[in-house]
Design a protein around this motif. Structure first.
Motif, PDB file in Angstrom:
ATOM      1  N   CYS A 180       0.841  -1.203   0.000  1.00  0.00           N
ATOM      2  CA  CYS A 180       0.000   0.000   0.000  1.00  0.00           C
ATOM      3  C   CYS A 180       0.874   1.250   0.000  1.00  0.00           C
ATOM      4  CB  CYS A 180      -0.903   0.017   1.223  1.00  0.00           C
ATOM      5  SG  CYS A 180      -2.298  -1.113   1.081  1.00  0.00           S
ATOM      6  N   TRP A 181       0.392   2.263  -0.722  1.00  0.00           N
ATOM      7  CA  TRP A 181       1.146   3.508  -0.878  1.00  0.00           C
ATOM      8  C   TRP A 181       1.591   4.061   0.475  1.00  0.00           C
ATOM      9  CZ3 TRP A 181      -1.343   8.690  -2.919  1.00  0.00           C
ATOM     10  CH2 TRP A 181      -0.321   9.595  -3.245  1.00  0.00           C
ATOM     11  N   GLU A 182       0.741   3.929   1.496  1.00  0.00           N
ATOM     12  CA  GLU A 182       1.103   4.532   2.778  1.00  0.00           C
ATOM     13  C   GLU A 182       2.261   3.816   3.456  1.00  0.00           C
ATOM     14  OE1 GLU A 182      -2.456   4.741   5.174  1.00  0.00           O
ATOM     15  OE2 GLU A 182      -1.838   3.045   6.382  1.00  0.00           O
ATOM     16  N   GLN A 183       2.569   2.597   3.012  1.00  0.00           N
ATOM     17  CA  GLN A 183       3.755   1.918   3.544  1.00  0.00           C
ATOM     18  C   GLN A 183       5.054   2.538   3.016  1.00  0.00           C
ATOM     19  OE1 GLN A 183       3.840  -0.203   6.004  1.00  0.00           O
ATOM     20  NE2 GLN A 183       1.605  -0.077   6.140  1.00  0.00           N
ATOM     21  N   TYR A 184       4.943   3.427   2.035  1.00  0.00           N
ATOM     22  CA  TYR A 184       6.121   4.073   1.436  1.00  0.00           C
ATOM     23  C   TYR A 184       6.115   5.587   1.623  1.00  0.00           C
ATOM     24  CZ  TYR A 184       6.267  -0.506  -0.676  1.00  0.00           C
ATOM     25  OH  TYR A 184       6.304  -1.860  -0.837  1.00  0.00           O
ATOM     26  N   SER A 185       4.930   6.182   1.742  1.00  0.00           N
ATOM     27  CA  SER A 185       4.850   7.636   1.638  1.00  0.00           C
ATOM     28  C   SER A 185       4.267   8.341   2.851  1.00  0.00           C
ATOM     29  CB  SER A 185       4.043   8.018   0.389  1.00  0.00           C
ATOM     30  OG  SER A 185       4.741   7.591  -0.770  1.00  0.00           O
TER      31      SER A 185
END
Lengths: 318, 318
Positions: A180-185
């Motif tokens: 998921c994007w939130e795991q990176y951003s």
């Protein structure tokens, strides 16, 4: 005429009288005490609003509507909070409950959508006809406003931009998906990566800036260290911005909005974030710079976005 | 009253008189001859419409509007085709040109969006208030309809769902990005994977079904082989459906539409596609089956979606 904006949080209820241009006329807050009966919490919300009106020397005739930004899943049509994390709200008829005390139109919305509406009506998005707000905080939040309407999903649980997978074999997310994007951003992801880099590179400035105590790491420190020339921090930031660009280009390829507004803790970096991000986006977008028509800017209203957006909810529904 | 729908393709111009319920009353086509001057092509579109009206024994008084689905980037507001691949269209004022011959309201839209509108107004999506159409063909196309409006991006190049990256280190896409959804979920991707698997596994049924000639591979063959119990083909299909689910769950997390309609060649598989896909989605979605409220079904209108959607464009704009 004014509108009342109420930001229902897990810790505090914040409310304000807001002018039509978004100016906060008077603001106050009261503890949520979230383990109470939902009706008592709503009563306190109404009482706080009435107190503000009285203190400002206004009457109910001066108030057009009341808007509430809520965590969890509100149902704006039915005037319910279907479910809210950390609060005992379950199909709570918040509209009817508030109207027991204040007989005005009551609008509700999910807090991320409401904050996006605040930026759209009165903040960075004021000159644009559509906007996607991306909040880089504990997670990655999303709010989508097109032609003044909130795009929140038919079942009021959409706009979860942070849970778009950008790597189907990637980092495990607590939602059950991978990558998921939130795991990176998210700020959380940046702090995680900065801690890992510091632990692996004892001579990195990252360690000095936390006085050798990695639990003191925050999202500002890797930016500071990178700007001071620390190579390890520079790599953490480059990597962070590269992944942020992947998600932003996804948003552009879907919505091509006039503007994407970045909020949350990381957005405080301003041009240190936006300038390298723009470069990465241009590298990644089909057609390069001439095709990159979406503005990417930081949010303006800060923590007030929620309260101002709540006050502006009537515009999305009237 | 009827509407005229025109589907402008690279090879043929197809047009039809369409009743308000989506029934095609009379249909015909003419070669596009795409290397001609844009004005000549548009003249042929108008002439084809006039011919249909005459042949059906109708007059212009029976026609409410004309809608055109176009490849490339139309500007529905200005009535232009800004750019169209394989055609000499560049800021072509298609609305004004058609109105030289037929003085009726003219609406235009991107072909993928228009096909989605067709399914929304008259096909699988007819009972739903919002819809996302995903076309599994040469690429992966997208069309987003919310409350009857086309969500096509502020610069008319949005809804490019196939170019959402689901693996930022993944397969190189011809758009310049890595890991675009269409590199995993298009018919093209399925054919590529089936060819690779057949080449590596000489005893797979995949080789029998193409008579040993991999250039005969199509998107149906791996499904057929898998159903006949071929293990290699089964793995290709499982892998295909897994990646399709990643992209579908992305769409759900963003839009939470009432329905996602799958079109394009692969969707001809019907339940062979939908049933295992639903399982994968439920595995991947936050909250599992109770949270999976979006219907996922195959498109109904086939190749006529474009022509019917074009005829229905007036509903999105009037």
């Amino acid at each position: 005429m004014y509108n009342i904006g109420i930001d229902l949080g897990g810790t505090n209820i914040a409310a304000a009288i807001v002018a039509k241009d978004g100016t906060i006329i008077r603001k106050d807050s009261t503890p949520t005490l979230g383990d109470r009966d939902d009706k008592l919490i709503i009563k306190d919300m109404a009482m706080l609003a009435l107190k503000l009106i009285k203190e400002e020397g206004l009457s109910l005739d001066d108030i057009h509507s009341i808007g509430v930004g809520s965590p969890g899943t509100p149902d704006p049509e039915k005037g319910l909070i279907v479910y809210a994390n950390n609060l005992n709200f379950k199909n709570t008829p918040i509209r009817d409950e508030i109207r027991k005390y204040i007989d005005k139109p009551v609008y509700i919305g999910n807090d991320a959508n409401v904050a996006a509406l605040g930026e759209y009506e009165c903040g960075t998005g004021v000159d644009y006809k559509d906007l996607v707000a991306v909040t880089l905080g504990t997670g990655v939040g999303g709010g989508i406003i097109i032609d003044g309407k909130i795009i929140g999903g038919s079942f009021n649980g959409g706009a979860e931009l942070g849970h778009v997978s950008i790597d189907f074999n990637g980092i495990q997310c607590n939602c059950g998906r991978k990558g998921c994007w939130e795991q990176y951003s998210s700020a959380t992801a940046l702090i995680r990566d900065a801690k890992e880099a510091a632990a692996k590179n004892k001579d990195s400035k990252l360690n000095d800036l936390v006085d050798g105590d990695l639990s003191k790491m925050n999202a500002k420190i890797p930016f500071d260290a990178a700007q001071a020339g620390d190579k390890v921090a520079g790599e953490v930031i480059d990597n962070y911005i590269k992944h942020l660009a992947v998600g932003i280009v996804n948003v552009i390829n879907i919505f091509q909005p006039e503007i994407i507004v970045l909020g949350g803790g990381v957005s405080a970096q301003g041009d240190n974030l936006i300038n390298p991000l723009r470069k990465e986006i241009i590298d990644e977008i089909y057609g390069g710079e001439p095709a990159f028509k979406t503005k990417v800017q930081v949010a303006k209203l800060g923590n007030d976005a929620g309260i101002i957006g709540a006050a502006m909810l009537y515009r999305a529904y009237e």
